[in-house]
Each structure stands twice: as structure tokens, then as C-alpha cells.
Design a protein around this motif. Structure first.
Motif, PDB file in Angstrom:
ATOM      1  N   GLU A  76      -7.876 -11.355   1.300  1.00 35.39           N
ATOM      2  CA  GLU A  76      -6.722 -11.634   2.213  1.00 35.39           C
ATOM      3  C   GLU A  76      -6.357 -12.892   2.271  1.00 35.39           C
ATOM      4  O   GLU A  76      -7.029 -13.789   2.284  1.00 35.39           O
ATOM      5  N   GLU A 112      -2.893   3.952   2.642  1.00 31.55           N
ATOM      6  CA  GLU A 112      -4.136   3.807   1.665  1.00 31.55           C
ATOM      7  C   GLU A 112      -4.671   2.350   2.205  1.00 31.55           C
ATOM      8  O   GLU A 112      -3.980   1.532   2.636  1.00 31.55           O
ATOM      9  N   LYS A 157      -1.089   2.777  11.479  1.00 32.10           N
ATOM     10  CA  LYS A 157      -0.382   1.606  11.866  1.00 32.10           C
ATOM     11  C   LYS A 157       0.720   2.136  12.854  1.00 32.10           C
ATOM     12  O   LYS A 157       1.575   2.757  12.534  1.00 32.10           O
ATOM     13  N   VAL A 195      -3.260  -1.718  14.246  1.00 34.66           N
ATOM     14  CA  VAL A 195      -3.867  -1.466  13.121  1.00 34.66           C
ATOM     15  C   VAL A 195      -5.132  -0.793  13.235  1.00 34.66           C
ATOM     16  O   VAL A 195      -6.011  -1.503  13.809  1.00 34.66           O
ATOM     17  N   ALA A 212       0.935  -1.158  -0.095  1.00 38.42           N
ATOM     18  CA  ALA A 212      -0.024  -0.268   0.063  1.00 38.42           C
ATOM     19  C   ALA A 212       0.888   1.295   0.057  1.00 38.42           C
ATOM     20  O   ALA A 212       1.923   1.184   0.593  1.00 38.42           O
TER      21      ALA A 212
HETATM   22  P1  AMP Z   1      -1.415  -6.214  10.275  1.00 38.39           P
HETATM   23  O1  AMP Z   1      -1.621  -6.196  11.921  1.00 38.39           O
HETATM   24  O2  AMP Z   1      -0.768  -5.425   9.766  1.00 38.39           O
HETATM   25  O3  AMP Z   1      -1.913  -7.818  10.110  1.00 38.39           O
HETATM   26  O4  AMP Z   1      -3.086  -5.589  10.175  1.00 38.39           O
HETATM   27  C1  AMP Z   1      -4.100  -6.123  10.705  1.00 38.39           C
HETATM   28  C2  AMP Z   1      -5.340  -6.341   9.663  1.00 38.39           C
HETATM   29  O5  AMP Z   1      -5.776  -5.059   9.262  1.00 38.39           O
HETATM   30  C3  AMP Z   1      -4.937  -7.051   8.394  1.00 38.39           C
HETATM   31  O6  AMP Z   1      -4.940  -8.512   8.546  1.00 38.39           O
HETATM   32  C4  AMP Z   1      -5.801  -6.557   7.316  1.00 38.39           C
HETATM   33  O7  AMP Z   1      -7.077  -6.963   7.476  1.00 38.39           O
HETATM   34  C5  AMP Z   1      -5.877  -5.062   8.114  1.00 38.39           C
HETATM   35  N1  AMP Z   1      -5.138  -4.070   7.107  1.00 38.39           N
HETATM   36  C6  AMP Z   1      -3.759  -3.818   7.203  1.00 38.39           C
HETATM   37  N2  AMP Z   1      -3.338  -3.056   6.430  1.00 38.39           N
HETATM   38  C7  AMP Z   1      -4.164  -2.809   5.469  1.00 38.39           C
HETATM   39  C8  AMP Z   1      -4.580  -1.755   4.388  1.00 38.39           C
HETATM   40  N3  AMP Z   1      -3.485  -1.160   3.780  1.00 38.39           N
HETATM   41  N4  AMP Z   1      -5.602  -1.984   3.792  1.00 38.39           N
HETATM   42  C9  AMP Z   1      -6.623  -2.803   4.172  1.00 38.39           C
HETATM   43  N5  AMP Z   1      -6.746  -3.631   5.500  1.00 38.39           N
HETATM   44  C10 AMP Z   1      -5.613  -3.305   5.949  1.00 38.39           C
END
Ligand code: AMP
Ligand code: GLY
Length: 420
Positions: free
Chosen positions: A188, A182, A139, A149, A114
Motif C-alpha cells: 500500500e 474484492e 465500505k 471500511v 478493485a
Molecule cells: P480507506 O478508508 O478506503 O482508505 O480504507 C482503509 C483501509 O482499508 C485501506 O488503507 C486499506 O488498507 C484497506 N482497504 C480498502 N479497500 C481495500 C481492498 N479493496 N482490498 C484490500 N484492502 C483494502
């Protein structure tokens, strides 16, 4: 085996199948690992106690399950003592423990992800947010056990998330820096590879379910179920994921002077313009491991030793064509507060080919007694000729296991679910 969740029980179960394994210790393990290993009362981040135990008992291979000990430098300490260890060094594990670092790496080496910007300054972060179009993803940089997040639907909401990370410090130092990116849409999935820092061998991929309730409603959890393989994952996607993401990431880490050994986990969004990285992790996924390792045909000890000894190119790794589904049984109230100590009954009731991997369990005072000891308690897993067969087997058997207040999702790997 360092760790005590269902991921670690699954790893112990797989390692125990190797004819080369004589004895396994789990630190701290759970009532499931206790059947296959000797549990130790050592905290996974107590690196000195673990190193001392490994030295005194001449442990041939230490396998690290969770991220915290890797980020704390367990592998570095073991390597300095010439103790064989399967897991990334602290510098390599930064691909997971610092989202700012991971994004810089991806941008520098053109790994699809992203569009984003990183900030250590709260005022600059606010300025940037005000210029973005929602939805905006905020994040926290550091490890935050799934709380780092936030996907926001408006600028005020995004500013609120920024304030909580950078001003109120709700996640401590993990929120000192942030990545603002973004929002991607698509499907996923989790991609995994073994690597010795040069050779990168993909594993079979999986999907997990993070929300507590059916149809992906309610708060996020550590993961409520998983399946492998995703039906949309075909040879063409496999090729792109390996060639554009997994191999370039390992090469990038080597070029940055952070040779990456162990497991590389890519959390991916399959968008209309191809797969993009949401995050990297430096370890196996939980609950993905519970549906990936039952499909592994090759001796896991051989693979791990090849990684440790830098000769992963010398072995071939085989996977079964079977599909695999896992459903998590959780305590009432999870992911909020919950009670523990309830007896679990029916653990011997499932059909012989069903796997019951323990997470929050402990051995009770009565003979053979198992008590609940955490939020996520068990992952019930079945393989089948396809996802539907595996799914039916899991749900047919899960109802035979009981504890007070047990909860599980009914829609894991459901045919009309968006994920499949
Ligand atoms: P993470 O802890 O980075 O895995 O983020 C947790 C969840 O947030 C992920 O499993 C995604 O479902 C969602 N997520 C993270 N980044 C994005 C992004 N740029 N766009 C959409 N969903 C995101
Ligand atoms: N299944 C998500 C994770 O292991 O981080």
C-alpha cells in the motif's frame, strides 16, 4: 490555514518559509501553529465564520487541511465571495466523500481499482454478498473518519458489517449506500498530486501505518507514522501511477463537469497486476504530509497560487532526494478513550534538524508550557540521506520528549517491515 492537526502544523511551517508570507492564521490550530501563526477559535466546518474572517482581514489565500470543510462546501462559498481558496469544491470533493461516486468514476474512465458493486438497497446488498468469495471488503459510502471500511473473512462477517452500516445505521447517513468489493493484496502507498484541473504535478509518494501496535496489529488509528519515499517506488511505477491513475482521474472529473483543483490523494495498492486505487482523498494525507512537505524545495505559496490561478503549467516543482521518516507520539489509550492535559517536556531537546509537528496540543497557563490535547499528540520527523538514517535520527530524538503515558510505535520504516 483551516484545521488543527499535525498535517496543518506542517503546512503552516512550510508556508511560513515563503518570503511572500507576512502573516498566517490557523483555525483552530494548536500549540505548534501558535509559534508561527495566530490561532483563531473558529471551528473548521464553521464556513460562515471563516468566510467572514477572511473577508474582514483580507486574507490572500485560505488553505484547507481536512476533508470535512471541503465536503461541506467551504471552497464553493469562498469562491462565491471571490476569496482565494486552495481546496476542492464540494462537487469535486465527492471523489472522497462518496465512495459510490468514486467507484462509478473509476469504472467509467477505466481507472484501475478493485472489482465492486454499489448498493442503496439492503436486501440486494445481502444477496450480492452471499454470492461473493471471502475476503470481502464492505465500505460505507460517506465520510466516516476511518471507520467506514471493513475487511471481512467470511460471508456471515460481511453480512454483519452490512447490517451495522445499512440497518443499525452505526455511521448515520454515511452508511445509506455501500460499496462491496474484492480484497486486493500487495503493497500500500499514498500518491499525491497538485492540480489546477488541467495540469497534474505529482508529489513524492509516502507510506503510512494505520494500526496502533508494532507489526500492524491492533485497531486502526488516524495514522501512527510514515515515510517517504517507499523503496519499491521506481520510475516505472511512477509513470504508471501518473498515466493510468492520477492524470485520468483529473481529466475524468473535468469531463464530468466537476473541475478538480487542489490536492488529489490516491490511496493505492500495488498488486501483481499493477497499481489499483483503494480510495481517493481530496486533501493532503496525515501523517504523510509530515514526511512529504519537508522534501519540497519549491515555495509552497507559489504552487498553491498557481493552482488557484489555473497556471500550474507555468512553474516547476522540485523535491529533495533526502528520505524522511515521521513517528507519531500518542496519548495512552488512543485510539480508544484517553486523558488529556498532561504537560509535554523536552520539546526543545531534539537536535536542531528534527521537526516536531504538533497535533493534539494546546498552550498551558505557565510560560512556554504545552499540554496534551488529543489522541495523536506529536509527529517527530527527521530527514536523512536514506530511510535508515532518517529513522535512526527520529528514534534517537523521540525519547527526549516526554508526557504521561506517551506511546509510539517502534517499527516505523523498519528495514524488514513489509512496507519498505
Ligand atoms: P480507506 O478508508 O478506503 O482508505 O480504507 C482503509 C483501509 O482499508 C485501506 O488503507 C486499506 O488498507 C484497506 N482497504 C480498502 N479497500 C481495500 C481492498 N479493496 N482490498 C484490500 N484492502 C483494502
Ligand atoms: N493517512 C491516511 C489519510 O490521511 O487519510
Amino acid at each position: 490555514m483551516v484545521g488543527g492537526g499535525a498535517r496543518e502544523h506542517t503546512l503552516v511551517w512550510k508556508l511560513a518559509q515563503s518570503p511572500r508570507v507576512k502573516e498566517i492564521y490557523a483555525a483552530p490550530g494548536n500549540a505548534g501553529t501558535a509559534q508561527l501563526a495566530r490561532n483563531l477559535e473558529i471551528n473548521p466546518t464553521d464556513i460562515e465564520a471563516l468566510a467572514e474572517f477572511a473577508q474582514e482581514n483580507k486574507i490572500d489565500l485560505t488553505v484547507v487541511g481536512p476533508e470535512a470543510p471541503l465536503a461541506a462546501g467551504l471552497a464553493d462559498r469562498f469562491l462565491s465571495l471571490n476569496l482565494p481558496v486552495f481546496g476542492a469544491t464540494r462537487a469535486a470533493a465527492e471523489i472522497e466523500s462518496s465512495k459510490v461516486f468514486a467507484k462509478e468514476l473509476m469504472q467509467k474512465y477505466n481507472i484501475p481499482c478493485a472489482r465492486s458493486a454499489s448498493f442503496a438497497d439492503y436486501h440486494q446488498a445481502k444477496e450480492y454478498v452471499r454470492r461473493q468469495k471471502p475476503p470481502i471488503v464492505i465500505k460505507a459510502d460517506g465520510l466516516a473518519a476511518g471507520k467506514g471500511v471493513v475487511i471481512t473473512e467470511s460471508v456471515p462477517q460481511a453480512l454483519e458489517a452490512l447490517a451495522s452500516f445499512m440497518e443499525a445505521k452505526t455511521l448515520g447517513a454515511a452508511g445509506d449506500r455501500v460499496v462491496i468489493e474484492e480484497c486486493l493484496s500487495g503493497r500500500e502507498m499514498s500518491a499525491f498530486a497538485f492540480t489546477d484541473a488541467r495540469t497534474v504535478v505529482p508529489m513524492v509518494p509516502a507510506c503510512d501505518y494505520k494500526r496502533i501496535y508494532d507489526n500492524d496489529r491492533g485497531p486502526n488509528t488516524g495514522g501512527m507514522g510514515s515515510f517517504s519515499p517507499p523503496q519499491f517506488f521506481d520510475a516505472a511505477l511512477d509513470k504508471v501511477v501518473q498515466e493510468r491513475i492520477m492524470a485520468p482521474a483529473v481529466n475524468a472529473m473535468r469531463q464530468e463537469g466537476r473541475p478538480y483543483k487542489g490536492i488529489l490523494y490516491g490511496g493505492l495498492m500495488i498488486t501483481n497486476s499493477g497499481p489499483k486505487v483503494l480510495e481517493f482523498n481530496a486533501r493532503f494525507g496525515d501523517p504523510e504530509t509530515q514526511v512529504v512537505l519537508p522534501r519540497l524545495k519549491t515555495d509552497l505559496v507559489d504552487i498553491m497560487q498557481a493552482v488557484v490561478n489555473d497556471n500550474l503549467d507555468q512553474i516547476s516543482i522540485e523535491w529533495s532526494e533526502a528520505a524522511c521518516v515521521g513517528v507519531v507520539m500518542a496519548s495512552a489509550g488512543y485510539p480508544g478513550s484517553y486523558q488529556t492535559g498532561f504537560p509535554i517536556t523536552g520539546l526543545d531537546e531534539p537536535d536542531r534538524d528534527i521537526m516536531v509537528f504538533h497535533a493534539g496540543t494546546k498552550t498551558g497557563p505557565a510560560k512556554g508550557q504545552v499540554l496534551t490535547n488529543g489522541g495523536r499528540v506529536l509527529t517527530v520527523v527527521a530527514t536523512g540521506k536514506d530511510i535508515n538514517e532518517a529513522r535512526e535520527k527520529v528514534y534517537h530524538n523521540i525519547s527526549r520528549i516526554h508526557f504521561e503515558g506517551s506511546y509510539y510505535r517502534r517499527d516505523i520504516a523498519k528495514i524488514d517491515s513489509e512496507k519498505r
